[in-house]
Enzyme design. Sequence first.
Site, mmCIF file in Angstrom:
data_model
loop_
_atom_site.group_PDB
_atom_site.id
_atom_site.type_symbol
_atom_site.label_atom_id
_atom_site.label_comp_id
_atom_site.label_asym_id
_atom_site.label_seq_id
_atom_site.Cartn_x
_atom_site.Cartn_y
_atom_site.Cartn_z
ATOM 1 N N LEU A 130 0.849 -1.191 0.000
ATOM 2 C CA LEU A 130 0.000 0.000 0.000
ATOM 3 C C LEU A 130 0.885 1.242 0.000
ATOM 4 C CD1 LEU A 130 -2.614 -1.074 2.734
ATOM 5 C CD2 LEU A 130 -2.518 -1.681 0.302
ATOM 6 N N GLY A 131 1.003 1.862 -1.159
ATOM 7 C CA GLY A 131 1.813 3.076 -1.246
ATOM 8 C C GLY A 131 3.040 2.846 -2.105
ATOM 9 N N ASN A 139 8.845 6.712 -1.691
ATOM 10 C CA ASN A 139 10.258 6.301 -1.612
ATOM 11 C C ASN A 139 10.420 4.880 -1.092
ATOM 12 O OD1 ASN A 139 11.164 8.734 -2.465
ATOM 13 N ND2 ASN A 139 11.546 9.550 -0.397
ATOM 14 N N VAL A 140 9.704 4.583 -0.001
ATOM 15 C CA VAL A 140 9.872 3.272 0.628
ATOM 16 C C VAL A 140 9.205 2.194 -0.207
ATOM 17 C CG1 VAL A 140 9.499 1.926 2.730
ATOM 18 C CG2 VAL A 140 10.004 4.373 2.902
ATOM 19 N N ARG A 154 -2.465 6.266 -5.189
ATOM 20 C CA ARG A 154 -3.551 7.252 -5.181
ATOM 21 C C ARG A 154 -3.980 7.585 -6.605
ATOM 22 N NH1 ARG A 154 -0.893 8.598 -0.417
ATOM 23 N NH2 ARG A 154 -2.257 8.199 1.351
ATOM 24 N N GLY A 179 17.341 18.881 0.934
ATOM 25 C CA GLY A 179 16.420 17.747 0.969
ATOM 26 C C GLY A 179 16.375 17.049 2.320
ATOM 27 N N ASP A 228 7.593 13.826 15.411
ATOM 28 C CA ASP A 228 8.073 12.555 14.852
ATOM 29 C C ASP A 228 8.872 11.783 15.909
ATOM 30 O OD1 ASP A 228 8.981 10.840 12.374
ATOM 31 O OD2 ASP A 228 10.838 11.418 13.379
ATOM 32 N N LYS A 286 8.115 8.019 17.931
ATOM 33 C CA LYS A 286 9.089 6.942 18.058
ATOM 34 C C LYS A 286 9.385 6.659 19.531
ATOM 35 C CE LYS A 286 11.038 8.077 13.547
ATOM 36 N NZ LYS A 286 12.004 8.977 12.861
#
Lengths: 435, 435
Positions: free
Chosen positions: B14-15, B18-19, B50, B189, B203, B207
């Site tokens: 799903l998706g 990048n990953v 999408r 980046g 974030d 974690k």
Amino acid sequence: MSAPSVHPIGVAVLGLGNVGTEVVRILQENAGDLEARVGAPIVLRGIAVRTLGDRGVAEELLTTDPHSLVARDDVDIVVEVFGGIEPAKELMLSALNAGKSVVTANKALLADYTGELAEAAENHRADLYFEAAVAGAIPVVRPLMQSLAGDRVDRVIGIVNGTTNFILSAMDSTGADYSETLAEAGRLGYAEADPTADVEGYDAASKAAILASLAFHTRVTAADVYREGISSITADDLATARALDCTVKLLALCERVLGEDGQERISVRVYPALVPLSHPLASVSGAFNAIVVEAKAAGRLMFYGQGAGGAPTASAVMGDLVMAARNKVFGGRGPADSTYAKLPIAPMGDTPTRYHVNMQVSDRAGVLSAVAAEFAKFDVSISTVRQEGAGEHARLVVVTHRATDSALAATVKSLSSLEFVNDVTSVLRLEGTSE
Amino acid sequence: MSAPSVHPIGVAVLGLGNVGTEVVRILQENAGDLEARVGAPIVLRGIAVRTLGDRGVAEELLTTDPHSLVARDDVDIVVEVFGGIEPAKELMLSALNAGKSVVTANKALLADYTGELAEAAENHRADLYFEAAVAGAIPVVRPLMQSLAGDRVDRVIGIVNGTTNFILSAMDSTGADYSETLAEAGRLGYAEADPTADVEGYDAASKAAILASLAFHTRVTAADVYREGISSITADDLATARALDCTVKLLALCERVLGEDGQERISVRVYPALVPLSHPLASVSGAFNAIVVEAKAAGRLMFYGQGAGGAPTASAVMGDLVMAARNKVFGGRGPADSTYAKLPIAPMGDTPTRYHVNMQVSDRAGVLSAVAAEFAKFDVSISTVRQEGAGEHARLVVVTHRATDSALAATVKSLSSLEFVNDVTSVLRLEGTSE
């Protein structure tokens, strides 16, 4: 909870040395936590020792008959911390053949007999866990076997022996020589009375064999590992290293090597080498261990911690024990190592390495070019040459690019025979550089 | 092999960011290796995106209907790399409720909803794996959940956000200010167009919640985490840090805290803090991540590597995927997190910390003792005081011993109101010291 069995999980511990004592202590002190994590109580059924006596545990737990202990119907998991080959191997096989899981810290045994043990585990759906066999408390077996199971490991470089790292670190910081530092390590309890297994690299070679097996999905035994120890490292070598912004470490190296025939092989070797101070392994000092894993997608990972000692090793044993117990409760079996790749071992001579060569030369015109020509003759490309001193003390220090170990060895041999090279004073391999 | 199923294992991804792109690449390029490691072929059934279009993969694999993809009978494992809360959560629950295993990198979702997801996984004997959700390629979820399962973790301290570590490292080395460095990070980046989730610590807090849950066998959500970001860190703070042989790092801290009532609690917090250069985390620079785990038997362990990026994160996803697939082939289920301990969360005010306080003071006799008396009034013990400069530029730099955060905050507030304290110019917490 999906109806876990409430039968307790029975554990036999073979051996009550530093590690065994800690395992027993944790089993007894943390029984409540362990039960909650496993889903059933973990019950210590007995401890096999060589001689009875006051061992600080309830006397009725002790036995000098490990075979009967392992064979008990109420023993589900065997923790082997005897060390040595027999009777450990026979006991582990008999446990696995009865479907009992085995947790072991026995690197020497695993380095030679994992194949036999893993096959018994597979056939009887038992677990064979050995996180404690490499680098004590540092989780590296499980990350290689599981976390990196979908990646491609290219290289493993580790400092996996605390005794030698303690000695080399001390030589680096004090400037003392090897024998003096070894004696001091013995006094401080960092070296055993007979330090051969550590200082000659046998212990590191066992661990290298285990790491290479996991990293490359290929059965590697200790006999496949090229090995040199640290007993010939001198205070001068450490001084040379410092002058080059390096230090000397005993490394366990496991690498993929692409031969000229296009065949992929693996090179597994243990030797002292120059490591640049900028490399993460250079700052691993004293009795600590660290392992760098380079994988295609993950990039460079490092694992660091205490590589030996009763409590750290027991931590790794206990992690394995909880996982094995959990598998007994919930059914199934943990992942085992896989050896499908069956990559051949590259001979040391074909392995690409870099050399640092230090020689005393006659101080006269043309020496540098003659030496350079000698390297070229063997197809060894030079990275840097430095000329130092003058007259009788003139020295040449050459650092090569990567070439096969046999080409480098032949170059060094040939240099020694040159009339204007008075002495090749040291030859050290250089590792951990980007080239 | 104990008669493994030869049915292929079907995977839905799903998706395709990048990953996802890296996961699909590895699935396709390494199919042979993966089959050998799993014991059955892993077959990519489809990829939910999408919008359709040329995505560099076979068009027939793409779908804009993730629900139908997850529901397919030939899908055994769902890899969720959509990110965000919905539809990711709904899709994962529907997979788990159908007994399909889920591998995810979605830290924000896990930090709030692991309980619900883990329960669905447990009830339907599916795996819920999320190594990629914390620190990218660095194996830390599995070591905490498995390798340390028999030990007692006392503390986890990590650098778990690459953007903020890049910014703080750059501020340290260039002397530039925060906003300038953030802009540069954006250009290179390393920071997103809206950097809020990173720079304000959200974030890292997600974690931290996941790490604390695993370390302490207690369900911790993001709302339980005390959080401060790095946007108020100045070039002066970094200069102060250097003067103290420290640097500034955004830390995720998970600790056991023993209250005055004898009750054990856990403190989970994210904030920028001074870290001594001698601490292993101080040398973790740029976009790298590292996590230090301190456990009773294991001692101090460190895990280091790339914490973000398509390929490193995909490495962790693939490790989980191979393990989940192996469980599908051989039966059984991997270990799940356990939350039996249910330790309460310590309020930030009760948490022991150390402060570094920098203040401008009037240069007259008795200031030092008056300031010291102010600390004593709140029961805060002083470690060092340094007086710098003179006249208008007189400064006092105080480093405290450990005290509760509320006592320290009250001391600082009270200092500000003192007539001879002109300004409290900076207050930074100090972590990673032995005291």
